[in-house]
Design a protein around this motif. Structure first.
Motif, PDB file in Angstrom:
ATOM      1  N   GLN A   1      42.031  44.758  82.912  1.00 49.79           N
ATOM      2  CA  GLN A   1      43.444  44.910  82.580  1.00 49.79           C
ATOM      3  C   GLN A   1      43.677  45.515  81.195  1.00 49.79           C
ATOM      4  OE1 GLN A   1      44.125  40.627  84.017  1.00 49.79           O
ATOM      5  NE2 GLN A   1      46.001  41.655  84.650  1.00 49.79           N
TER       6      GLN A   1
ATOM      7  N   HIS B   1      36.162  38.090  86.020  1.00 51.85           N
ATOM      8  CA  HIS B   1      37.610  38.175  86.208  1.00 51.85           C
ATOM      9  C   HIS B   1      37.892  39.308  87.210  1.00 51.85           C
ATOM     10  CE1 HIS B   1      41.552  36.862  84.143  1.00 51.85           C
ATOM     11  NE2 HIS B   1      41.904  37.606  85.177  1.00 51.85           N
ATOM     12  N   TRP B   2      37.259  39.195  88.386  1.00 52.30           N
ATOM     13  CA  TRP B   2      37.615  39.948  89.590  1.00 52.30           C
ATOM     14  C   TRP B   2      37.012  41.344  89.751  1.00 52.30           C
ATOM     15  CZ3 TRP B   2      43.649  38.860  89.738  1.00 52.30           C
ATOM     16  CH2 TRP B   2      43.856  37.469  89.705  1.00 52.30           C
TER      17      TRP B   2
ATOM     18  N   ASN C   1      37.240  33.330  87.322  1.00 51.05           N
ATOM     19  CA  ASN C   1      38.669  33.243  87.088  1.00 51.05           C
ATOM     20  C   ASN C   1      39.405  33.171  88.418  1.00 51.05           C
ATOM     21  OD1 ASN C   1      41.160  33.553  85.336  1.00 51.05           O
ATOM     22  ND2 ASN C   1      41.455  35.197  86.828  1.00 51.05           N
ATOM     23  N   GLU C   2      40.141  32.100  88.622  1.00 49.53           N
ATOM     24  CA  GLU C   2      41.037  31.957  89.771  1.00 49.53           C
ATOM     25  C   GLU C   2      40.393  32.347  91.099  1.00 49.53           C
ATOM     26  OE1 GLU C   2      44.722  33.944  89.029  1.00 49.53           O
ATOM     27  OE2 GLU C   2      45.308  32.557  87.454  1.00 49.53           O
TER      28      GLU C   2
ATOM     29  N   TYR D   1      51.213  28.973  85.736  1.00 52.41           N
ATOM     30  CA  TYR D   1      52.407  29.821  85.647  1.00 52.41           C
ATOM     31  C   TYR D   1      53.630  29.138  86.238  1.00 52.41           C
ATOM     32  CZ  TYR D   1      49.423  33.581  84.065  1.00 52.41           C
ATOM     33  OH  TYR D   1      48.552  34.340  83.315  1.00 52.41           O
TER      34      TYR D   1
ATOM     35  N   TRP E   1      59.053  33.943  89.900  1.00 50.84           N
ATOM     36  CA  TRP E   1      58.159  32.836  89.566  1.00 50.84           C
ATOM     37  C   TRP E   1      59.007  31.733  88.924  1.00 50.84           C
ATOM     38  CZ3 TRP E   1      52.669  34.597  87.516  1.00 50.84           C
ATOM     39  CH2 TRP E   1      52.145  35.569  88.384  1.00 50.84           C
TER      40      TRP E   1
ATOM     41  N   GLU F   1      45.285  30.127  80.776  1.00 44.77           N
ATOM     42  CA  GLU F   1      46.370  31.111  80.859  1.00 44.77           C
ATOM     43  C   GLU F   1      47.698  30.402  81.038  1.00 44.77           C
ATOM     44  OE1 GLU F   1      46.064  34.251  83.845  1.00 44.77           O
ATOM     45  OE2 GLU F   1      43.912  34.417  83.442  1.00 44.77           O
TER      46      GLU F   1
ATOM     47  N   TRP G   1      48.784  33.936  78.151  1.00 47.12           N
ATOM     48  CA  TRP G   1      48.560  35.220  78.806  1.00 47.12           C
ATOM     49  C   TRP G   1      49.722  36.074  78.396  1.00 47.12           C
ATOM     50  CZ3 TRP G   1      44.489  37.228  81.134  1.00 47.12           C
ATOM     51  CH2 TRP G   1      44.643  38.455  81.781  1.00 47.12           C
TER      52      TRP G   1
ATOM     53  N   SER H   1      49.116  44.776  84.888  1.00 47.72           N
ATOM     54  CA  SER H   1      49.200  43.700  85.876  1.00 47.72           C
ATOM     55  C   SER H   1      48.628  44.252  87.185  1.00 47.72           C
ATOM     56  CB  SER H   1      50.649  43.267  86.039  1.00 47.72           C
ATOM     57  OG  SER H   1      50.754  42.426  87.152  1.00 47.72           O
ATOM     58  N   TRP H   2      47.727  43.495  87.794  1.00 44.85           N
ATOM     59  CA  TRP H   2      46.955  43.989  88.953  1.00 44.85           C
ATOM     60  C   TRP H   2      47.812  44.745  89.954  1.00 44.85           C
ATOM     61  CZ3 TRP H   2      41.876  43.201  88.141  1.00 44.85           C
ATOM     62  CH2 TRP H   2      41.532  42.205  87.233  1.00 44.85           C
TER      63      TRP H   2
ATOM     64  N   ASN I   1      51.394  44.837  89.643  1.00 43.70           N
ATOM     65  CA  ASN I   1      52.763  45.059  89.157  1.00 43.70           C
ATOM     66  C   ASN I   1      52.874  46.130  88.078  1.00 43.70           C
ATOM     67  OD1 ASN I   1      54.039  42.461  90.463  1.00 43.70           O
ATOM     68  ND2 ASN I   1      52.192  41.794  89.431  1.00 43.70           N
TER      69      ASN I   1
ATOM     70  N   LYS J   1      55.584  44.856  83.879  1.00 45.01           N
ATOM     71  CA  LYS J   1      55.616  43.389  83.781  1.00 45.01           C
ATOM     72  C   LYS J   1      54.767  43.009  82.571  1.00 45.01           C
ATOM     73  CE  LYS J   1      55.038  39.262  86.670  1.00 45.01           C
ATOM     74  NZ  LYS J   1      54.308  38.643  87.792  1.00 45.01           N
TER      75      LYS J   1
ATOM     76  N   TYR K   1      53.424  40.802  79.227  1.00 43.91           N
ATOM     77  CA  TYR K   1      53.132  39.410  78.865  1.00 43.91           C
ATOM     78  C   TYR K   1      52.779  39.227  77.392  1.00 43.91           C
ATOM     79  CZ  TYR K   1      52.579  37.694  83.744  1.00 43.91           C
ATOM     80  OH  TYR K   1      52.766  37.298  85.043  1.00 43.91           O
TER      81      TYR K   1
END
Ligand code: BGP
Length: 478
Positions: A23, A124-125, A169-170, A301, A352, A378, A425, A432-433, A435, A439, A441
């Motif tokens: 990112q 992280h992905w 991560n997640e 979040y 959200w 985060e 975050w 944003s992956w 968005n 967006k 932060y």
């Protein structure tokens, strides 16, 4: 529980901020980096908002010194960042790329020079594309060995200086969006494959933690879980069952395995009835149990609210990736729960729910069930920010959001929860992956948008100065 007065944050508490390689870094093929699944996936038409990708992102790879100087100016106590697997092993395994290792050496050393504790996320992905091509990434048990080797390379190289480590991560998000909703790579919609890949991710996570014990015996390690604590929509008994279903399938299902090495019974029975349960092979439970984390990492979040959902009720919904309020559609799991809007909470432009008290709920629930310390890895607000003509960003809404969440952490600490760190975050604005760049932060505005990279100028927002003061205030208190 109301408190007449609140305990101060402990003097060792780490106020920080976070990012992820794909990112921010850009430099997608620089210095020997190989392609990750995100490099490939974002190039497929229609996968991301306005076809954005991280080829350049915010060019952190080439502006790292400038970014760390901003962190030092702010007085950050910790900075959480991720390492791109494909900078270290361009094809996921085999030959190691020294230039990639050297980049993170420089970053870590610079952080330490400024007394900023480095917190490293190993995954992280951005899975190496080569491993996806070779054996389907997390769908094959071969990844366990390759992931462990990659982690061991990092532990050996950086373990002398890095003592805080995040594994996956997640997992719930990258596996869920990758195999249930088909929105992240590999873009699959198949629940059986999802739970199978998820089980393999658990094994990879546990193996990496077990080998960490030998290589960095004085370090701390744990996964970062995207925890949205669930509320029942009302006190109808059927809503309470729906809430329990959601809490178990969405949350305990992951955290129980991380901590205890065992799946919760009811969720597993449900998956078996549906014919989508993962295959737990002999020896797996032992591997899982040997990989108990030192802390639970939590990305918070929003909370979730649910009601009952009949067997022929709503299933997968549509996500809001445009910032047009109210465009999220109804969703749920038929027979288990239906996601509802909480009428007591405001939402962001991406729908959200804004719920600072939900963070306290999350911290208390984790503490009660798992008795582990917690790192909030985060938390933050994605919003449209406006750069004024004078080159300023007045993001009072972000200050409000973060300060209310910090208040709730302090209440949880007073309640008795052991919280070690809080990372917002994010530090700078970033990609944003799904968005795009709109967006935002960050505490630091990056002057670019979806179509124009401009000069990628760094501009401190109002929240930058606010967080700087907050950190200094707490340092004096502790
Ligand atoms: C988390 C991810 C982050 C970040 C954040 C904000 O799920 O770990 O990488 O992207 O969410 O999400 P989004 O970018 O979708 O607003």
């Amino acid at each position: 529980m109301y408190h007449a007065s609140l305990n101060p944050f402990p003097s060792t508490f780490l106020f920080g901020s976070a990012s992820a390689a794909y990112q921010i870094e850009g430099a997608y093929d620089q210095d020997g980096k190989g392609p990750s699944v995100w490099d490939t996936y974002t190039k497929l038409e229609g996968t991301t908002f306005k076809n954005t990708n991280g080829d350049v992102a915010v060019d952190h790879y080439n502006r790292m010194e400038e970014d760390v100087a901003l962190m030092a100016e702010m007085g950050l106590k910790t900075y959480r960042f991720s390492i791109a697997w494909t900078r270290i092993y361009p094809t996921g395994a085999g030959e190691v790329n020294e230039a990639g290792l050297a980049f993170y050496d420089r970053l870590i050393d610079l952080l330490l020079q400024h007394d900023i504790v480095p917190m490293v996320t190993v995954y992280h992905w951005d899975l190496p594309q080569a491993l996806m091509d070779k054996y389907g990434g997390f769908e094959s048990r071969q990844i366990i060995e390759d992931f462990t080797t990659y982690c061991e390379t990092l532990f050996t190289r950086y373990g002398d200086r890095v003592k805080h480590w995040i594994t996956l991560n997640e997992q719930n998000i990258f596996i869920g969006l990758g195999y249930r909703n088909g929105l992240h790579p590999p873009g699959v919609k198949d629940l059986k494959r999802m739970y199978a890949a998820n089980h393999i991710a658990f094994l990879a996570n546990a193996k990496a933690i077990a080998s960490f014990r030998n290589l960095v015996p004085d370090g701390k390690i744990g996964p970062s879980f995207a925890y949205g604590p669930i509320y029942p929509a009302d006190c109808k008994p059927e809503s309470i069952i729906a809430y329990e279903n959601a809490e178990e399938l969405n949350n305990h299902f992951y955290m129980d395995v991380y901590v205890n090495g065992e799946y919760p019974d009811m969720a597993m029975k449900y998956l078996e009835r549906e014919g989508i349960a993962p295959t737990v092979e002999p020896g797996d439970t032992e591997i899982l149990k040997a990989g108990k984390p030192d802390f639970m990492g939590v990305n918070y979040y929003q909370s979730g609210t649910v009601s009952a959902n009949p067997l022929d009720g709503v299933g997968e919904g549509k996500m809001n990736t445009t910032g047009k309020k109210g465009t999220t559609s109804a969703s749920g799991v038929p027979g288990l729960f239906r996601n509802e809007r909480n009428p007591h909470l405001e939402t962001t432009n991406w729908d959200w729910a804004i719920d600072p008290a939900g963070l306290r709920v999350a911290l208390r629930r984790i503490h009660n069930r798992y008795k582990l310390p917690i790192i909030i890895s985060e938390n933050g607000l994605g919003e449209f920010d406006k750069l004024t003509e004078n080159g300023e960003v007045h993001d009072d809404y972000r200050i409000d959001y973060i300060s209310k969440h910090i208040d709730e952490i302090q209440k949880a600490i007073t309640d008795g929860v052991d919280v070690l760190a809080y990372c917002t975050w994010s530090f700078t604005d970033l990609l944003s992956w799904l968005n795009g760049y709109q967006k935002r932060y960050g505490f630091v505005y990056i002057d670019r948008d979806e179509t124009d990279e401009k000069e990628l100028k760094r501009i401190k927002k109002k929240s930058f100065y606010w967080y700087k003061d907050l950190i200094a205030r707490h340092a004096n208190e502790g």
